[in-house]
Design a protein around this motif. Sequence first.
Motif, PDB file in Angstrom:
ATOM      1  N   GLY A 169      -4.394  10.295  -7.210  1.00 24.36           N
ATOM      2  CA  GLY A 169      -4.090   8.869  -7.127  1.00 24.36           C
ATOM      3  C   GLY A 169      -4.232   8.201  -8.487  1.00 24.36           C
ATOM      4  O   GLY A 169      -3.434   7.335  -8.851  1.00 24.36           O
ATOM      5  N   ASP A 192      -1.136  -0.872  -4.516  1.00 23.71           N
ATOM      6  CA  ASP A 192      -1.838   0.334  -4.062  1.00 23.71           C
ATOM      7  C   ASP A 192      -1.938   0.251  -2.537  1.00 23.71           C
ATOM      8  O   ASP A 192      -2.667  -0.571  -1.990  1.00 23.71           O
ATOM      9  CB  ASP A 192      -3.233   0.388  -4.708  1.00 23.71           C
ATOM     10  N   THR A 223      -4.436  11.711  -1.469  1.00 22.68           N
ATOM     11  CA  THR A 223      -5.704  12.320  -1.057  1.00 22.68           C
ATOM     12  C   THR A 223      -6.269  11.721   0.234  1.00 22.68           C
ATOM     13  O   THR A 223      -6.918  12.417   0.997  1.00 22.68           O
ATOM     14  CB  THR A 223      -6.759  12.064  -2.162  1.00 22.68           C
ATOM     15  N   LYS A 224      -6.021  10.424   0.461  1.00 16.45           N
ATOM     16  CA  LYS A 224      -6.743   9.686   1.497  1.00 16.45           C
ATOM     17  C   LYS A 224      -6.017   9.692   2.844  1.00 16.45           C
ATOM     18  O   LYS A 224      -5.890  10.742   3.444  1.00 16.45           O
ATOM     19  CB  LYS A 224      -7.014   8.271   1.010  1.00 16.45           C
TER      20      LYS A 224
HETATM   21  C1  PLP Z   1      -9.224   7.174  -3.975  1.00 14.98           C
HETATM   22  C2  PLP Z   1      -8.396   6.032  -4.339  1.00 14.98           C
HETATM   23  C3  PLP Z   1      -7.643   6.058  -5.528  1.00 14.98           C
HETATM   24  C4  PLP Z   1      -7.678   7.217  -6.483  1.00 14.98           C
HETATM   25  O1  PLP Z   1      -7.091   8.332  -5.924  1.00 14.98           O
HETATM   26  P1  PLP Z   1      -7.495   9.865  -6.300  1.00 14.98           P
HETATM   27  O2  PLP Z   1      -6.566  10.643  -5.458  1.00 14.98           O
HETATM   28  O3  PLP Z   1      -8.928  10.022  -5.944  1.00 14.98           O
HETATM   29  O4  PLP Z   1      -7.259  10.021  -7.757  1.00 14.98           O
HETATM   30  C5  PLP Z   1      -6.850   4.952  -5.795  1.00 14.98           C
HETATM   31  N1  PLP Z   1      -6.807   3.902  -4.978  1.00 14.98           N
HETATM   32  C6  PLP Z   1      -7.526   3.838  -3.838  1.00 14.98           C
HETATM   33  C7  PLP Z   1      -7.430   2.637  -2.963  1.00 14.98           C
HETATM   34  C8  PLP Z   1      -8.353   4.896  -3.487  1.00 14.98           C
HETATM   35  O5  PLP Z   1      -9.065   4.833  -2.351  1.00 14.98           O
END
Ligand code: PLP
Length: 489
Positions: free
Chosen positions: A121, A227, A251-252
């Motif tokens: 991310g 985002d 990732t989330k």
């Molecule tokens: C985790 C997260 C990121 C960063 O993403 P990674 O995959 O960990 O690099 C960016 N924005 C939000 C809202 C996040 O929760």
Amino acid sequence: MSNTSGVERYVELASKAAERRAQDIAKIKKCKFDTIAVHGMYSMNESLNFNQGSIIEPIYMSSSQAYRDSDEMEAALAYMVPTWCYSRIGNPSMYYFEQTLALLEGYGADIETSCCATSSGMAAIASATDPFLAVDPDKPDRKINFVTTCQLYGGTFQQFAIRKAQERGLDCRWVIDSTDLGEWESKIDENTRFVYGEMPSNPGQAFFDLDAVIKLAHSRGAPVIIDNTVGSPALLRPLTRGADIVIQSVTKSLTSSGFGVAGAVISRKDIVSNFGCDEMKADFAMYIKTLPNRDNGQSISPMNSILSLNDIRTLRSKMDMFSRNTLTVARFLSEHKGIESVSYLGLENHPLHELASKYMFLVDAEHDPQYGKPVNRYGHLMSLNVKGGAQAARDMFDGLQRIWRATDLGRIKSVATIPAISTHSQQGEEGRVMANIQPNLIRLCVGGEHPADVIADLDQALETVGGKISVQVPYEYSIGGASGATTAK
Ligand SMILES: *Cc1c(COP(=O)(O)O)cnc(C)c1O
């Protein structure tokens, strides 16, 4: 046959392939969200003619693509024909993933979208923002700025405050109260290269009137980057409301299984921007994929592409389940005597509930026989302040037996963290005060467990606050037993 005519033959073949692709896109776009999530651009034709009949998108671990002859190679490397070339730039597995995500973020509007997947991310955020911060060759001395909500994921805060503002001298303008349009207005000017927002924000669930901010930014020629990690395209699709670029920490929510780290930049065609070459504005995601990201090298791996794609197939139903479970847990906690306050956009008493209700809907609920009408859903992210301050919050946190203590979110398994000592520790006390992150704040993301079991774990953890010693029982006895008996009260 001359060299040029050989290249031309490939260009001609490629234009036929492009036509087929356009037809495939038109066909899949007629489908509902779940169907797109399940199939994406991986059609029967794609499977039977190009992938040995494999019904699941194959993981192409190959570093590079071979060409039939020098003509094809020349055409490919000049980007005259569709090609993946080398896995730092593209790869069929990446392609299937990127196409699906582009379609989902653009779902429900008559717009064209494209996607460039990244290794994380944070890589997505860097690759979505840095092209706008380049020096303008015509006005190299101009002082440029960017405007962003201050309630951001901790890593994003660091990337903006340290990497961009401190190390590169860029003017980063924080919007402290993102619900105040006047504040946005006072900070955006003709030297604003982009406007950035996270909604709902992690962990504070900040939320702003996206439509109004887009209108304002566009009136000054600034693109809007959102985002959308927390909501995911199942609940919110900023591009369909006019935002220019969406970033995802894949990732989330998108990879709820937790198999790895990945990111994505998704853009609509012909973005609004005072700055940048025509190519960049015409198709931003494709531009960064083929040029800056090719040179900087932050692409996703083929393995992660397919692992994420596999999770995305069931995104809508999972986000619905997580949202319902989170609301149940939030309601329980708001009545618990050990809790000072609970923050969840889905609770009627949340100050931003009404605003969030204007934007956050379970996609296709109106076509779902279970609902048959639009249904608001608010996602898996909530937070709670434990009564008794920072130590009480730590005690409660340490008492969790089922909910994982991890700096993670959007998982199929419930996870909790204390942002002040983890995700948001680097930004310091001042940055945390600005973003309203208190030391007794616990961020909780409810997953796919039965909510009664999540509630039971929270309930017993709250019992341990204030010095009550938790009794350690052997593993066999702690399964079921007392935990199953507690229900919402
Ligand atoms: C985790 C997260 C990121 C960063 O993403 P990674 O995959 O960990 O690099 C960016 N924005 C939000 C809202 C996040 O929760």
